[in-house]
Motif scaffolding. Structure first.
Motif, PDB file in Angstrom:
ATOM      1  N   PRO A  15       1.468  32.178  84.006  1.00 43.55           N
ATOM      2  CA  PRO A  15       0.652  32.754  82.929  1.00 43.55           C
ATOM      3  C   PRO A  15      -0.576  33.497  83.438  1.00 43.55           C
ATOM      4  O   PRO A  15      -1.156  33.161  84.478  1.00 43.55           O
ATOM      5  N   ILE A  16      -0.965  34.502  82.686  1.00 45.30           N
ATOM      6  CA  ILE A  16      -2.209  35.220  82.949  1.00 45.30           C
ATOM      7  C   ILE A  16      -3.359  34.217  82.828  1.00 45.30           C
ATOM      8  O   ILE A  16      -3.372  33.374  81.932  1.00 45.30           O
ATOM      9  N   ARG A  17      -4.325  34.307  83.724  1.00 47.71           N
ATOM     10  CA  ARG A  17      -5.385  33.324  83.786  1.00 47.71           C
ATOM     11  C   ARG A  17      -6.499  33.608  82.772  1.00 47.71           C
ATOM     12  O   ARG A  17      -6.759  34.745  82.404  1.00 47.71           O
ATOM     13  N   TRP A  18      -7.116  32.525  82.351  1.00 45.30           N
ATOM     14  CA  TRP A  18      -8.285  32.605  81.487  1.00 45.30           C
ATOM     15  C   TRP A  18      -9.454  33.202  82.283  1.00 45.30           C
ATOM     16  O   TRP A  18      -9.588  32.930  83.460  1.00 45.30           O
ATOM     17  N   PRO A  19     -10.301  34.053  81.674  1.00 43.42           N
ATOM     18  CA  PRO A  19     -10.377  34.379  80.249  1.00 43.42           C
ATOM     19  C   PRO A  19      -9.547  35.579  79.798  1.00 43.42           C
ATOM     20  O   PRO A  19      -9.488  35.875  78.618  1.00 43.42           O
ATOM     21  N   ALA A  20      -8.878  36.254  80.761  1.00 45.27           N
ATOM     22  CA  ALA A  20      -8.071  37.418  80.374  1.00 45.27           C
ATOM     23  C   ALA A  20      -6.953  37.021  79.417  1.00 45.27           C
ATOM     24  O   ALA A  20      -6.547  37.813  78.552  1.00 45.27           O
ATOM     25  N   SER A  21      -6.470  35.769  79.532  1.00 44.09           N
ATOM     26  CA  SER A  21      -5.347  35.328  78.697  1.00 44.09           C
ATOM     27  C   SER A  21      -5.698  35.260  77.214  1.00 44.09           C
ATOM     28  O   SER A  21      -4.800  35.246  76.371  1.00 44.09           O
ATOM     29  N   ARG A  22      -6.961  35.201  76.889  1.00 41.70           N
ATOM     30  CA  ARG A  22      -7.325  35.196  75.464  1.00 41.70           C
ATOM     31  C   ARG A  22      -6.782  36.424  74.755  1.00 41.70           C
ATOM     32  O   ARG A  22      -6.425  36.371  73.573  1.00 41.70           O
ATOM     33  N   ASP A  23      -6.711  37.533  75.495  1.00 42.47           N
ATOM     34  CA  ASP A  23      -6.372  38.809  74.880  1.00 42.47           C
ATOM     35  C   ASP A  23      -4.975  39.306  75.214  1.00 42.47           C
ATOM     36  O   ASP A  23      -4.505  40.261  74.584  1.00 42.47           O
ATOM     37  N   GLU A  24      -4.286  38.686  76.180  1.00 43.03           N
ATOM     38  CA  GLU A  24      -2.945  39.153  76.526  1.00 43.03           C
ATOM     39  C   GLU A  24      -2.152  38.083  77.259  1.00 43.03           C
ATOM     40  O   GLU A  24      -2.716  37.269  77.998  1.00 43.03           O
ATOM     41  N   VAL A  25      -0.838  38.073  77.011  1.00 43.89           N
ATOM     42  CA  VAL A  25       0.070  37.156  77.694  1.00 43.89           C
ATOM     43  C   VAL A  25       1.315  37.939  78.102  1.00 43.89           C
ATOM     44  O   VAL A  25       1.568  39.043  77.600  1.00 43.89           O
ATOM     45  N   TRP A  26       2.110  37.357  78.999  1.00 44.42           N
ATOM     46  CA  TRP A  26       3.378  37.984  79.396  1.00 44.42           C
ATOM     47  C   TRP A  26       4.409  37.816  78.280  1.00 44.42           C
ATOM     48  O   TRP A  26       4.651  36.702  77.808  1.00 44.42           O
ATOM     49  N   LYS A  27       5.028  38.898  77.894  1.00 42.59           N
ATOM     50  CA  LYS A  27       6.051  38.844  76.847  1.00 42.59           C
ATOM     51  C   LYS A  27       7.240  37.996  77.283  1.00 42.59           C
ATOM     52  O   LYS A  27       7.846  37.295  76.460  1.00 42.59           O
ATOM     53  N   ALA A  28       7.572  38.018  78.572  1.00 41.90           N
ATOM     54  CA  ALA A  28       8.727  37.259  79.058  1.00 41.90           C
ATOM     55  C   ALA A  28       8.542  35.760  78.871  1.00 41.90           C
ATOM     56  O   ALA A  28       9.514  35.019  78.728  1.00 41.90           O
ATOM     57  N   ASN A  29       7.297  35.299  78.883  1.00 44.18           N
ATOM     58  CA  ASN A  29       7.043  33.864  78.760  1.00 44.18           C
ATOM     59  C   ASN A  29       7.295  33.351  77.345  1.00 44.18           C
ATOM     60  O   ASN A  29       7.667  32.193  77.155  1.00 44.18           O
ATOM     61  N   ILE A  30       7.040  34.204  76.349  1.00 43.35           N
ATOM     62  CA  ILE A  30       7.324  33.861  74.951  1.00 43.35           C
ATOM     63  C   ILE A  30       7.994  35.093  74.325  1.00 43.35           C
ATOM     64  O   ILE A  30       7.341  35.912  73.677  1.00 43.35           O
ATOM     65  N   PRO A  31       9.291  35.239  74.539  1.00 43.45           N
ATOM     66  CA  PRO A  31       9.968  36.475  74.133  1.00 43.45           C
ATOM     67  C   PRO A  31      10.236  36.546  72.631  1.00 43.45           C
ATOM     68  O   PRO A  31      11.380  36.643  72.189  1.00 43.45           O
ATOM     69  N   HIS A  32       9.157  36.517  71.846  1.00 41.28           N
ATOM     70  CA  HIS A  32       9.267  36.586  70.385  1.00 41.28           C
ATOM     71  C   HIS A  32       8.276  37.629  69.883  1.00 41.28           C
ATOM     72  O   HIS A  32       7.065  37.487  70.074  1.00 41.28           O
ATOM     73  N   THR A  33       8.781  38.646  69.255  1.00 40.02           N
ATOM     74  CA  THR A  33       7.906  39.736  68.781  1.00 40.02           C
ATOM     75  C   THR A  33       7.897  39.857  67.265  1.00 40.02           C
ATOM     76  O   THR A  33       7.330  40.794  66.725  1.00 40.02           O
ATOM     77  N   HIS A  34       8.498  38.888  66.584  1.00 41.45           N
ATOM     78  CA  HIS A  34       8.593  38.945  65.119  1.00 41.45           C
ATOM     79  C   HIS A  34       7.210  39.031  64.472  1.00 41.45           C
ATOM     80  O   HIS A  34       6.982  39.833  63.558  1.00 41.45           O
ATOM     81  N   LEU A  35       6.273  38.215  64.960  1.00 39.00           N
ATOM     82  CA  LEU A  35       4.944  38.203  64.359  1.00 39.00           C
ATOM     83  C   LEU A  35       4.222  39.535  64.547  1.00 39.00           C
ATOM     84  O   LEU A  35       3.443  39.950  63.684  1.00 39.00           O
ATOM     85  N   ALA A  36       4.471  40.192  65.677  1.00 39.49           N
ATOM     86  CA  ALA A  36       3.822  41.479  65.919  1.00 39.49           C
ATOM     87  C   ALA A  36       4.246  42.506  64.875  1.00 39.49           C
ATOM     88  O   ALA A  36       3.459  43.362  64.468  1.00 39.49           O
ATOM     89  N   GLN A  37       5.499  42.408  64.425  1.00 35.47           N
ATOM     90  CA  GLN A  37       5.985  43.327  63.403  1.00 35.47           C
ATOM     91  C   GLN A  37       5.512  42.904  62.014  1.00 35.47           C
ATOM     92  O   GLN A  37       5.014  43.716  61.235  1.00 35.47           O
ATOM     93  N   GLU A  38       5.639  41.592  61.717  1.00 34.81           N
ATOM     94  CA  GLU A  38       5.293  41.115  60.376  1.00 34.81           C
ATOM     95  C   GLU A  38       3.804  41.237  60.087  1.00 34.81           C
ATOM     96  O   GLU A  38       3.397  41.522  58.957  1.00 34.81           O
ATOM     97  N   LYS A  39       2.962  41.011  61.100  1.00 32.84           N
ATOM     98  CA  LYS A  39       1.515  40.994  60.902  1.00 32.84           C
ATOM     99  C   LYS A  39       0.823  42.214  61.515  1.00 32.84           C
ATOM    100  O   LYS A  39      -0.357  42.158  61.844  1.00 32.84           O
ATOM    101  N   SER A  40       1.555  43.302  61.647  1.00 32.33           N
ATOM    102  CA  SER A  40       0.998  44.481  62.316  1.00 32.33           C
ATOM    103  C   SER A  40      -0.243  45.018  61.605  1.00 32.33           C
ATOM    104  O   SER A  40      -1.194  45.466  62.248  1.00 32.33           O
ATOM    105  N   ASP A  41      -0.256  44.953  60.271  1.00 32.97           N
ATOM    106  CA  ASP A  41      -1.403  45.471  59.524  1.00 32.97           C
ATOM    107  C   ASP A  41      -2.605  44.537  59.585  1.00 32.97           C
ATOM    108  O   ASP A  41      -3.715  44.916  59.200  1.00 32.97           O
TER     109      ASP A  41
END
Length: 614
Positions: free
Chosen positions: A141-167
């Motif tokens: 995983p990306i280390r704190w504090p950078a991880s607050r704002d970004e993570v590796w997509k491969a580690n949690i390969p779920h993008t449903h929320l990004a589409q549902e909550k885009s607005d």
């Protein structure tokens, strides 16, 4: 999956054949004044394997006899050379929150009250004896504090929320990463601005929500990906960000991957696993909870958890919309909370903030028969493990009613000050301060052991599996980490002290799986945990597999326990793939030592491609 007990019968036969040989060898060794395996000690209590003393403060016998030796031999026969790897479909398995298990057992949970999101644990014979694999392409995983704002997509390969909550700016997919702009359902412009707005509504000095350290512990229900909790941290406020494993898939997994304090849980039928009067503020931002159901049961649970004068910040359409349906809900909610003696502190824009009373005075002035009633004097408001919620108001003790506050100092002074509730658990202030000093020294020694391999910011999410008074977590105050303090059910009364120090935690039974996703903690600290669960007849092997599930690759385990326990655990290190780095020492004896202890620190490897699955 293969059942765990498949080889037990064969192992027993081999054990019986060895008993005669071992007996003869034992007589020979006794004759010559020697003993087998001198570093591995077991107690004289053959029924429980351990001496039955207090797992935290008690001692244990160093005497060893033939029966102890046979017990060690039985352990040895049960140790596998390797653990198989689970099928990839189990890479996000949460054993006690596995809805497939509900279907398999043909349970019929009440969906209307969220029972299907509550814990339903598999029986020991249904547990998996395999290691949970990381998803394909997993990275450290990306280390704190950078991880607050970004993570590796491969580690949690779920993008449903990004589409549902885009607005609403919850999260955005950006190449190989998922980024978190800090938005939420009711704070599209960012949680940081929203937090300042709450402080302004309450007229706190300097627009700081911590109010000079008086607001420290927050419960955020329906937290999403925990951006509210993330942006509270710079204000010296720590939130227990809570959400179920529901249609907003993996929201808590994202939160933990970001390094934000959070946990899986639901306001359903059971009390949340926290003691009474633990939080200064509860928060719900469009959390989609029906607060009026079951005679206000869920609001009464918040009432149990809030400290005297604690706040409930509620951002939802019922607080501001003027259509008939929302006005009806608002009026009913207002009436219920008025009968609970809560008062509206401020209502502005999309948010209303209530405050819980400081004493019992309002309760005593209510008309006879007013609902909800006060809880009976026999109810223990701190009992929280597998305890049903109760539709009653928890009154204050006579002492707290008189003083009209919690008696806690502002943060950070409260971290090391002896809290008033120590007397409820029979601990003197002198013992509390001694405990704090001991853990300060122990943590220094741990970090010295790991000095050669630990890297800057490589540890963020920490779990203390037997938190006692919270001394281990308090000793980490100068490190950029947060600690989930876990009070085993036998020591659950002490969790209130953890919260009174301005820390967070939960009650848990280590004979069962913990309510978290795989690969969510960087460091697990287990002090006398194995002694306690084996004393209760639970499986050490199950607990090791569960710890592996929770632990991130490259993460550390620190196991402090009796010699015999450490000797036994060492036999599993290679099978668990925890041999990335290993250290074992005999620590200095102190007032908390349960007889002779050893400290084992191991590091989990990052698995490579090509492993075998079962």
């Amino acid at each position: 999956m293969k059942p765990k007990n498949e080889q037990i019968h064969t192992r027993k036969l081999v054990t019986y054949l060895l008993i005669g040989l071992i007996g003869v060898l034992g007589l020979v060794c006794l004759y010559y004044g020697s003993s087998f395996a001198p570093g591995s000690r077991r107690s004289d209590d053959t029924a429980s394997r351990f001496d039955g003393s207090d797992p935290v403060f008690g001692g244990f016998s160093t005497n060893r006899d033939l029966v102890d030796l046979l017990d060690d031999q039985r352990h040895y026969l049960e140790v596998p050379k390797s653990f198989p790897i689970c099928d990839m479909k189990y890479s996000e398995l949460i054993p006690c929150l596995d809805r497939n298990l509900i279907y398999q057992l043909k349970l019929k949970p009440n969906l209307a009250v969220m029972e299907h999101y509550e814990r339903h644990c598999p029986a020991p014979e249904r547990r998996y004896n395999c290691l949970i694999p990381p998803p394909k392409g997993y990275k450290i995983p990306i280390r704190w504090p950078a991880s607050r704002d970004e993570v590796w997509k491969a580690n949690i390969p779920h993008t449903h929320l990004a589409q549902e909550k885009s607005d609403q700016h919850w999260m955005v997919v950006d190449g190989q990463k998922i980024k978190f702009p800090g938005g939420g359902t009711h704070f599209h412009d960012g949680a940081d601005k929203y937090i300042v707005g709450l402080a302004q509504m309450l007229k706190f000095p300097g627009d700081k929500l911590n109010n000079g350290g008086r607001i420290r512990n927050v419960l955020d229900v329906g937290c999403g990906v925990a951006s509210f909790g993330a942006y509270l941290l710079p204000h010296d406020i720590i939130a227990m960000s809570l959400a179920p494993n529901d249609v907003h898939e993996n929201q808590i997994q994202f939160a933990l991957e970001r390094g934000i304090p959070s946990t899986l849980g639901v306001l359903g039928t059971k009390r949340l696993p926290y003691p009474s009067r633990s939080f200064e503020l509860a928060h719900c931002s469009r959390c989609r909870i029906d607060w009026l159901q079951r005679d206000g049961l869920l609001l009464l649970e918040l009432d149990r958890l809030l400290r005297p004068g604690g706040y409930f910040a509620y951002s939802s359409p019922e607080a501001y919309e003027q259509d008939p349906e929302n006005r009806k809900i608002w009026n009913a909610m207002y009436s219920l909370l008025k009968r609970m003696c809560w008062k509206v502190v401020v209502k502005k824009g999309q948010t209303v903030i209530w405050a819980k009373p400081l004493s019992n005075s309002c309760y005593l002035k209510r008309d006879s028969g007013t609902q909800p009633p006060l809880c009976s004097s026999g109810d223990d408001p701190d009992a929280s493990w597998n305890v049903s919620m109760k539709a009653c108001i928890t009154p204050y003790s006579a002492k707290m009613h008189k003083e009209r506050w919690s008696g806690l100092l502002p943060w950070p002074q409260r971290l090391t000050a002896a809290p008033p509730r120590l007397e409820e658990i029979g601990v003197r202030a002198e013992e509390f301060h001694e405990d704090t000093k001991i853990w300060h020294f122990r943590v220094i020694e741990y970090w010295k052991q790991m000095k050669s391999v630990i890297q800057k910011n490589s540890i963020r999410n920490v779990m203390d599996m037997n938190s006692n008074l919270g001394g281990f977590a308090a000793a980490l105050k100068d490190k950029d980490v947060w600690v989930m303090n876990v009070a085993p059910i036998k020591m659950s009364a002490r969790l209130k002290i953890v919260y009174d120090r301005g820390l967070i935690g939960t009650v848990h039974d280590w004979c069962e799986a913990f309510s978290t996703y795989p690969r969510t903690y960087d460091l697990l600290h287990a002090w006398a945990v194995f002694s306690e669960i084996e004393e209760r007849g639970c499986s050490a092997e199950d607990l090791l597999i569960e710890m592996d599930r929770i632990l991130r690759p490259d993460g550390f385990v620190i196991i402090r326990d009796k010699h015999s326990v450490i000797n036994y655990i060492q036999k599993f290190i290679t099978a668990l793939r925890w041999d990335g780095w290993l250290s074992e020492v005999e620590p200095r004896t102190d007032a908390l030592s349960a007889g002779e202890e050893r400290v084992l620190i191991a590091r989990k490897k990052l698995w490579t491609d090509g492993f075998m699955t079962m």
